[in-house]
Design an enzyme around this catalytic site. Structure first.
Site, mmCIF file in Angstrom:
data_model
loop_
_atom_site.group_PDB
_atom_site.id
_atom_site.type_symbol
_atom_site.label_atom_id
_atom_site.label_comp_id
_atom_site.label_asym_id
_atom_site.label_seq_id
_atom_site.Cartn_x
_atom_site.Cartn_y
_atom_site.Cartn_z
ATOM 1 N N LEU A 35 0.989 -1.151 -0.023
ATOM 2 C CA LEU A 35 -0.131 0.136 0.267
ATOM 3 C C LEU A 35 0.785 1.193 0.147
ATOM 4 C CD1 LEU A 35 -2.786 -1.087 2.418
ATOM 5 C CD2 LEU A 35 -3.038 -1.042 0.133
ATOM 6 N N GLY A 36 2.047 1.276 0.524
ATOM 7 C CA GLY A 36 2.949 2.370 0.569
ATOM 8 C C GLY A 36 3.972 2.349 1.469
ATOM 9 N N GLY A 39 8.814 7.121 6.217
ATOM 10 C CA GLY A 39 10.259 7.272 6.858
ATOM 11 C C GLY A 39 10.150 6.040 8.034
ATOM 12 N N ASP A 151 1.806 13.630 15.484
ATOM 13 C CA ASP A 151 2.136 13.662 14.074
ATOM 14 C C ASP A 151 0.965 13.419 13.287
ATOM 15 O OD1 ASP A 151 3.779 13.525 11.728
ATOM 16 O OD2 ASP A 151 4.006 11.465 11.585
#
Length: 625
Positions: A35-36, A39, A151
């Protein structure tokens, strides 16, 4: 990590095929697509045995090698598993101790806010109001679990058909513990940090409110409120300059400007944010229609909802590629999967003996699974690896044991055959001697062995009335002391009185120090990691360091006592200091058997050279049972 979304907006496919360096399985989950990546690691699509799609986030090996990261990551995962909000993606499984840590969250079929804005532009005002109200509700449950997101940014907000989902809460805190963040590894986005975060000061829930204002400005204008450019330049503007709100619609101006206050105390609470959204919506109730998003964004949801089905042929490889953590023996999600037919060959096997009742999902954070150890299973993708088995969690619903091809049920052990000849005789004498030792002590055992097997005696053998027992005492019935009483009720021991409390007033507990409640003089000692009873972590929270210890934050105005602390079971392992107000009390139970009541009296002033809190502590030693 950018959550469940691929990098680069819509320039790359939603479901990317696995590359040569991607594992085929993660702890028994067969991977269907990537999916991705970000970092902190990579994100993969897989399925539970019930057919529910999950996003598995595999942490980069560099982080896994840092022991402080692992400690904080384990704490945050434990806290995140208690977050069950309507606008969050729940954590349903994890392994924080394996060679490569990972966690699995519910898969959300929708683009991130970042992808949606890049591909289709800013959102209309009504959609922004619903977005921020939903995110505020997510922060309410996240903060309630003792987590500060740290975040919150557009790539960590997913747009689903029924509202937004906030993901990756708490992970940035674990990343802060490593030195990797200063050596070329980027965690988080400077454009969405708060001033105190950029300046390295204490992070609180108000930090997330500042980020929420930045997300609102970005969603409404398509650009960050403090501009773009180098990290240093953006962070300088966040700390020292005012945001550019020239493109923010008038209806959103009060909401955004109040959230972006430099002073954390001046920012609105989560409840006030929701009220501001209602006011901007002409003071009407916020209702989320099915078409709350623009049609191009809704079309992206449809694309992501069509997750790739697992291929049934060819069969999966018998060995995992190099670098794969390998499948694990068991799978125990913390929330039940959708009861549907599981895709063939995907997800770890579910095995639970029939008739075994499940435990509740919200038991004590320190409770250990009670179900018996199970024999290793054989999966279609090859034998499981014990080295990377995730920690077992109580299964929230009963499941029947399953048998896979090549899996044989456990065979009964053959009964031992009696030995023949002299060896058998010696073995019998040895067994008798052991039994007699266990029953009445060495004297009877001596008689049993002395006669070379011709005579044996034990405490269970009949005696003449009034004959002495092995200890030399006898009773009127002739039975030995401690033997069968003929059904008579034995006197119950008197209840143990409660221990006397020991009071310690006005303790200044400095960040990075701990308390050991068993000490005669309870006072701060340096160190925040170890088997201590209670520590004030430099991350801004109180931590029940001992493995068997726990904390309970009492309600405002609730008066604590030994009885209250014994009865309350709202256990947690850490409590953020910013949640405390003067007079708020915390029950402490230690792994060494002590109980205590901590009363928060205040915090160090801003100009103090050290960070500390002032507390009163009452200790009841050996009161935990």
């Amino acid at each position: 990590m950018s959550g469940q979304q691929p990098n680069g907006g819509n320039s790359s496919p939603v479901f990317q095929p696995l590359a040569g360096d991607d594992p085929a399985t993660i702890a028994g989950y067969r991977l269907a697509a990537k999916l991705g990546a970000g970092g902190m690691g990579k994100v993969y699509l897989s399925y539970t045995p019930g057919g529910r799609p999950v996003a598995i986030k595999v942490i980069r090996p560099e982080f896994g090698e840092d022991p402080e990261f692992r400690r904080r990551f384990a704490q945050e995962v434990q806290s995140a598993q208690r977050v069950q909000g309507l606008f969050t993606a729940p954590v349903i499984d994890a392994d924080t101790k394996g060679a490569q840590p990972w966690l699995a969250t519910a898969y959300v079929p929708g683009p991130s806010l970042a992808d949606a804005v890049v591909a289709h532009g800013a959102l209309p005002v009504e959609a922004v109001l619903l977005l921020i109200a939903g995110m505020a509700e997510a922060l309410h449950v996240i903060h309630g679990a003792g987590i500060v997101h740290r975040d919150l940014k557009p790539s960590n907000v997913l747009l689903a058909a029924d509202g937004p989902r906030v993901i990756d809460f708490g992970i940035a805190y674990a990343a802060d513990a490593t030195s990797l963040t200063g050596s070329g590894v980027t965690i988080g986005t400077p454009s969405f940090m708060a001033p105190e975060q950029a300046a390295g000061r204490r992070v609180t829930p108000a930090t997330d409110i500042f980020a929420l204002g930045q997300v609102a400005a970005y969603a409404a204008t398509g650009a960050p409120a403090f501009g773009e450019g180098t990290s240093h330049g953006v962070l300088y503007r966040i700390v020292h300059e005012e945001p550019d709100l020239s493109g923010v619609p008038e209806r959103l101006m009060e909401l955004v400007s109040r959230c972006l206050a430099k002073d954390a105390e001046a920012r609105p609470s989560v409840a006030e944010v929701i009220a501001l959204c209602q006011t901007a919506n002409a003071e009407t109730v916020l209702r989320r229609p099915e078409d709350w998003l623009p049609s191009p964004v809704a079309a992206d949801i449809t694309v992501r909802a069509a997750a790739p089905a697992p291929a049934q042929t060819p069969p999966p490889p018998t060995t995992a590629p190099a670098g794969s953590p390998g499948p694990a023996v068991g799978y125990s999600p913390t929330t039940p999967a959708v009861p549907s037919t599981p895709p063939p060959g995907y997800g770890p096997a579910v095995t639970q003996p029939p008739g075994q009742y499940p435990q509740t999902a919200h038991s004590s954070p320190h409770a250990q699974p009670t179900q018996p150890a199970r024999p290793a299973q054989q999966y279609p993708q090859g034998p499981p690896s014990q080295a990377h088995a995730p920690a077992q969690h109580p299964t929230p619903y009963p499941m029947q044991a399953q048998t896979y091809p090549g899996h044989l049920p456990p065979q009964p052990h053959p009964k031992p055959q009696p030995a023949k000849g002299g060896r058998g005789r010696v073995a019998v004498i040895g067994v008798v001697a052991a039994l007699v030792f266990a029953g009445v002590g060495g004297g009877a055992a001596y008689l049993a062995v002395k006669d070379d097997g011709k005579q044996t005696q034990s405490s269970d053998s009949p005696k003449d009335s009034g004959s002495p027992d092995a200890s030399g005492s006898s009773d009127a019935s002739g039975s030995s002391a401690g033997g069968d009483t003929g059904g008579e009720d034995e006197p119950k021991p008197a209840a143990k009185p409660d221990p006397e409390p020991a009071d310690y007033k006005s303790i200044n507990l400095t960040a990075g120090y701990h308390l050991t409640l068993g000490d005669e003089d309870v006072r701060p000692q340096e160190g925040e990691d170890g088997g201590y009873d209670l520590s004030y972590d430099t991350g801004g929270y109180l931590d029940a360091e001992n493995d068997e210890g726990n904390l309970v934050l009492l309600d405002p105005g609730q008066e604590g006592s030994l009885a209250v602390c014994r009865a309350d079971t709202r256990f947690t392992q850490n409590i953020y200091v910013d949640k405390l107000s003067k007079g708020r009390q915390i029950c402490i139970t230690t792994g060494t058997g002590h109980m205590a009541l901590l009363t928060y009296q205040g915090h160090s002033p801003e100009d103090s050279p050290s960070t500390y809190m002032t507390v009163d502590v009452t200790v009841w030693r050996n009161a935990a049972g």
